[in-house]
Design an enzyme around this catalytic site. Structure first.
Site, PDB file in Angstrom:
ATOM      1  N   PRO A  20       0.803  -1.845   0.400  1.00 39.23           N
ATOM      2  CA  PRO A  20       0.158  -0.465   0.229  1.00 39.23           C
ATOM      3  C   PRO A  20       0.609   1.460  -0.477  1.00 39.23           C
ATOM      4  O   PRO A  20       0.320   2.322  -0.567  1.00 39.23           O
ATOM      5  CB  PRO A  20      -0.876   0.036   1.264  1.00 39.23           C
ATOM      6  CG  PRO A  20      -0.310  -0.663   2.175  1.00 39.23           C
ATOM      7  CD  PRO A  20       1.157  -1.864   1.479  1.00 39.23           C
ATOM      8  N   THR A  51       1.074  -6.155   2.474  1.00 36.09           N
ATOM      9  CA  THR A  51       2.122  -5.996   2.436  1.00 36.09           C
ATOM     10  C   THR A  51       2.192  -5.103   3.765  1.00 36.09           C
ATOM     11  O   THR A  51       2.034  -3.734   3.957  1.00 36.09           O
ATOM     12  CB  THR A  51       3.218  -5.807   2.134  1.00 36.09           C
ATOM     13  OG1 THR A  51       2.998  -4.669   1.387  1.00 36.09           O
ATOM     14  CG2 THR A  51       3.737  -7.070   1.199  1.00 36.09           C
ATOM     15  N   ASN A  55      10.359  -7.064   3.751  1.00 32.60           N
ATOM     16  CA  ASN A  55      10.479  -7.751   4.554  1.00 32.60           C
ATOM     17  C   ASN A  55       9.599  -9.248   4.104  1.00 32.60           C
ATOM     18  O   ASN A  55       9.441 -10.280   4.581  1.00 32.60           O
ATOM     19  CB  ASN A  55      11.287  -8.478   5.137  1.00 32.60           C
ATOM     20  CG  ASN A  55      13.049  -8.216   4.149  1.00 32.60           C
ATOM     21  OD1 ASN A  55      13.246  -8.354   3.207  1.00 32.60           O
ATOM     22  ND2 ASN A  55      14.305  -7.561   5.247  1.00 32.60           N
ATOM     23  N   SER A  76       2.672  -3.709  -7.138  1.00 34.04           N
ATOM     24  CA  SER A  76       3.448  -2.880  -6.058  1.00 34.04           C
ATOM     25  C   SER A  76       4.715  -2.412  -7.321  1.00 34.04           C
ATOM     26  O   SER A  76       4.468  -3.038  -8.467  1.00 34.04           O
ATOM     27  CB  SER A  76       4.547  -3.728  -5.087  1.00 34.04           C
ATOM     28  OG  SER A  76       5.107  -2.656  -3.950  1.00 34.04           O
ATOM     29  N   ASP A  78       9.113  -2.457  -8.244  1.00 38.90           N
ATOM     30  CA  ASP A  78      10.552  -4.261  -8.452  1.00 38.90           C
ATOM     31  C   ASP A  78      10.543  -5.005  -7.263  1.00 38.90           C
ATOM     32  O   ASP A  78      11.009  -5.295  -6.885  1.00 38.90           O
ATOM     33  CB  ASP A  78      11.006  -3.477  -9.249  1.00 38.90           C
ATOM     34  CG  ASP A  78      10.626  -3.094 -10.820  1.00 38.90           C
ATOM     35  OD1 ASP A  78       9.917  -3.737 -11.805  1.00 38.90           O
ATOM     36  OD2 ASP A  78      10.725  -2.276 -10.937  1.00 38.90           O
ATOM     37  N   GLY A 110       9.135   2.187  -9.622  1.00 39.58           N
ATOM     38  CA  GLY A 110       9.783   1.507 -10.509  1.00 39.58           C
ATOM     39  C   GLY A 110       9.408   0.424 -10.819  1.00 39.58           C
ATOM     40  O   GLY A 110       9.607  -0.542 -10.165  1.00 39.58           O
ATOM     41  N   GLY A 395      16.900  -2.470  -8.442  1.00 40.11           N
ATOM     42  CA  GLY A 395      16.611  -0.973  -7.144  1.00 40.11           C
ATOM     43  C   GLY A 395      16.879  -1.040  -6.190  1.00 40.11           C
ATOM     44  O   GLY A 395      16.179   0.478  -5.534  1.00 40.11           O
TER      45      GLY A 395
HETATM   46  P1  ADP Z   1       8.231   1.502  -5.150  1.00 41.17           P
HETATM   47  O1  ADP Z   1       8.746   1.514  -7.527  1.00 41.17           O
HETATM   48  O2  ADP Z   1       7.171   2.541  -4.850  1.00 41.17           O
HETATM   49  O3  ADP Z   1      10.071   1.744  -4.619  1.00 41.17           O
HETATM   50  P2  ADP Z   1       8.931  -1.017  -3.872  1.00 41.17           P
HETATM   51  O4  ADP Z   1       7.578  -2.442  -4.524  1.00 41.17           O
HETATM   52  O5  ADP Z   1      10.398  -0.893  -4.937  1.00 41.17           O
HETATM   53  O6  ADP Z   1       7.430   0.116  -4.162  1.00 41.17           O
HETATM   54  O7  ADP Z   1       8.411  -1.088  -2.276  1.00 41.17           O
HETATM   55  C1  ADP Z   1       9.470   0.093  -2.025  1.00 41.17           C
HETATM   56  C2  ADP Z   1      10.185  -1.079  -0.261  1.00 41.17           C
HETATM   57  O8  ADP Z   1       8.469  -1.191   0.048  1.00 41.17           O
HETATM   58  C3  ADP Z   1      10.445  -2.402  -1.154  1.00 41.17           C
HETATM   59  O9  ADP Z   1      11.864  -2.221  -0.172  1.00 41.17           O
HETATM   60  C4  ADP Z   1       9.607  -3.185   0.177  1.00 41.17           C
HETATM   61  O10 ADP Z   1      10.152  -4.368   1.160  1.00 41.17           O
HETATM   62  C5  ADP Z   1       8.607  -2.194   0.601  1.00 41.17           C
HETATM   63  N1  ADP Z   1       7.509  -2.580   1.830  1.00 41.17           N
HETATM   64  C6  ADP Z   1       6.232  -3.235   1.693  1.00 41.17           C
HETATM   65  N2  ADP Z   1       5.278  -3.058   1.762  1.00 41.17           N
HETATM   66  C7  ADP Z   1       5.059  -2.318   2.997  1.00 41.17           C
HETATM   67  C8  ADP Z   1       4.320  -1.624   3.629  1.00 41.17           C
HETATM   68  N3  ADP Z   1       3.215  -2.046   4.121  1.00 41.17           N
HETATM   69  N4  ADP Z   1       5.417   0.278   4.728  1.00 41.17           N
HETATM   70  C9  ADP Z   1       6.402   0.222   3.798  1.00 41.17           C
HETATM   71  N5  ADP Z   1       6.861  -0.294   3.115  1.00 41.17           N
HETATM   72  C10 ADP Z   1       6.706  -1.129   2.757  1.00 41.17           C
HETATM   73 MG    MG Z   2      11.965   0.256  -5.248  1.00 42.52          MG
END
Ligand code: ADP
Ligand code: MG
Length: 417
Positions: A20, A51, A55, A76, A78, A110, A395
């Site tokens: 989210p 999530t 992690n 989400s 990558d 990304g 990334g």
């Molecule tokens: P973006 O392209 O916006 O960076 P990502 O899929 O790369 O999106 O996610 C960025 C990071 O957020 C990842 O390292 C992921 O592990 C982390 N993440 C996943 N769920 C959450 C959450 N609920 N709150 C904060 N970070 C999260």
């Molecule tokens: Mg990212």
């Protein structure tokens, strides 16, 4: 495009992991507006998993009963898929687990894999919500291809797996520095590029690689069967790296021609390059047959790049580096090669900007930039000289320092539609 393997059965049971917080923080809204109904109409029974933290997805897929799912889909950027892939490969049953079809819906800032999947489908480029709808339809079609993964060894972290990119220098710095502009979505990379251009710098280090051969399709056979006949050295190799001014630099790649002389020398080199246990002691995942431990000299058939001053090093195994950056135009998900790019120091700010602008259409290789080098490899080693810096994998920041990587052709499954 890659070879289609299979088709998802109907009804199809998907675990849909949504972050989210990704991108502008609108992934759930985008899901409600564009995906929910589409999936229901397509007979995709999906369970939404939101999530809660970094992690979370990794731990979840590590423990999940995968027999309950026909596919794992990530909505989400990558970064979340990177977690899922590494979680799957940490399982004792990794060999089976990594064959679970994976899908991607762009919800982050990304969204390189989503843009790549859309590109592989042959459709003309789109962005934001149009890209989401396109990826949604491709998931509904449910055609599954193979996807290469690259295993990466860092000096003291456990081995990790990558599906997209490995970056050092300009690209890595932009990726991480631009996280603070996440609220502007995919435009964060454009903003970040302009900011970094203003403080352009040189990154020192040593780069080496194992060139991909034309018959890399047969490399598995070559690896397993030492008596495989290695005939004409010229015909079994790809042309030298694409240099924009080949005459000036071709001598730098002389070692390239040493890689395949005869059965005998092949045997010798095989034993030289047989990895010791320390290179492969990871508890799960496939062994790396091309790498020797990081602290040992490179096998003789590797090419050492003559330059030690770089502006960037970028290894790609999908076509897109971001929604609007077609970095490796001829890459497909299962070509079994790492598309290695580096930019030598000495490039002007204007020329570097021109490269990134051309990359929007994948035209950077045709810009005649004398500082850009592109070559296809199967493994690489990077030893940065400066004590501090940024290295990214898909990334995400990883441990900074010497590293090496090897491609594992078609190790995972990707829903490409
Ligand atoms: P973006 O392209 O916006 O960076 P990502 O899929 O790369 O999106 O996610 C960025 C990071 O957020 C990842 O390292 C992921 O592990 C982390 N993440 C996943 N769920 C959450 C959450 N609920 N709150 C904060 N970070 C999260
Ligand atoms: Mg990212």
């Amino acid at each position: 495009d890659g070879v289609l393997l299979s088709e998802l059965s109907r009804p199809c049971r998907m675990m849909l992991l949504v972050n989210p917080q990704s991108g502008k923080g609108q992934a759930l809204i985008l899901y409600n507006n564009h995906i929910q109904r589409m999936f229901n109409e397509a007979g995709i029974i999906h369970t939404l998993v939101i999530t809660e933290r970094q992690n979370h997805a990794r731990e979840l897929v590590k423990e999940a009963d995968l027999s309950q799912w026909d596919a794992l889909v990530i909505m989400s950027g990558d970064g979340l898929l990177y977690e899922v892939i590494n979680g799957l490969l940490e399982r004792p049953d990794w060999e089976e687990a990594i064959r679970t079809p994976l899908g991607i819906l762009p919800g982050g800032s990304g969204n390189a894999l989503a843009a790549s999947v859309h590109h592989y489908s042959g459709a003309s480029p789109v962005s934001s919500e149009e890209l989401l709808v396109s990826c949604g339809f491709l998931l509904c079609k449910g055609l599954v291809s193979r996807m290469d993964l690259v295993s990466i060894h860092l000096s003291s972290s456990p081995r990790l797996f990558s599906f997209l990119s490995l970056a050092w220098g300009f690209v890595a710095d932009v990726d991480i520095e631009s996280e603070k502009y996440r609220h502007v979505g995919a435009a964060r990379f454009t903003v970040g590029t302009l900011v970094r251009l203003a403080s352009l710098r040189v990154y020192k280090g040593r780069l080496a690689y194992l060139p991909a051969t034309k018959d890399h399709n047969n490399q598995q056979g070559l690896r397993n069967n030492m008596t495989v006949h290695c005939n004409n050295q010229a015909s079994s190799l790809t042309p030298p790296p694409v240099l924009c001014r080949p005459s000036r630099d071709s001598s730098c790649h002389n070692t390239f021609h040493n890689s395949c002389h005869s059965n005998n020398s092949l045997k010798v080199r095989r034993s030289e390059s047989t990895p010791s246990r320390s290179a492969t002691k990871a508890p799960s995942g496939p062994p790396d047959s091309l790498l020797v431990p990081l602290d040992q000299p490179l096998p003789a058939n590797w090419v050492v790049v003559p330059e030690e001053d770089f502006v960037l090093m970028l290894a790609m195994y999908q076509s897109h580096l971001a929604e609007d950056l077609l970095a490796a135009p001829d890459a497909v998900s299962d070509d079994g090669v790492i598309h290695l790019f580096y930019v030598r120091a000495g490039i002007s700010r204007t020329a570097l900007l021109r490269l990134f602008l051309a990359m929007e259409k994948g035209a950077h290789l045709a810009t005649n930039c004398q500082h850009l080098v592109h070559t296809k490899v199967r493994a690489l080693r990077l030893e940065p000289y400066s004590p501090k810096g940024i290295i990214t994998v898909d990334g995400e920041v990883v441990e900074y320092g010497p590293l090496q990587a090897e491609v594992h052709r078609g190790l995972s499954r990707l829903i490409t539609g």
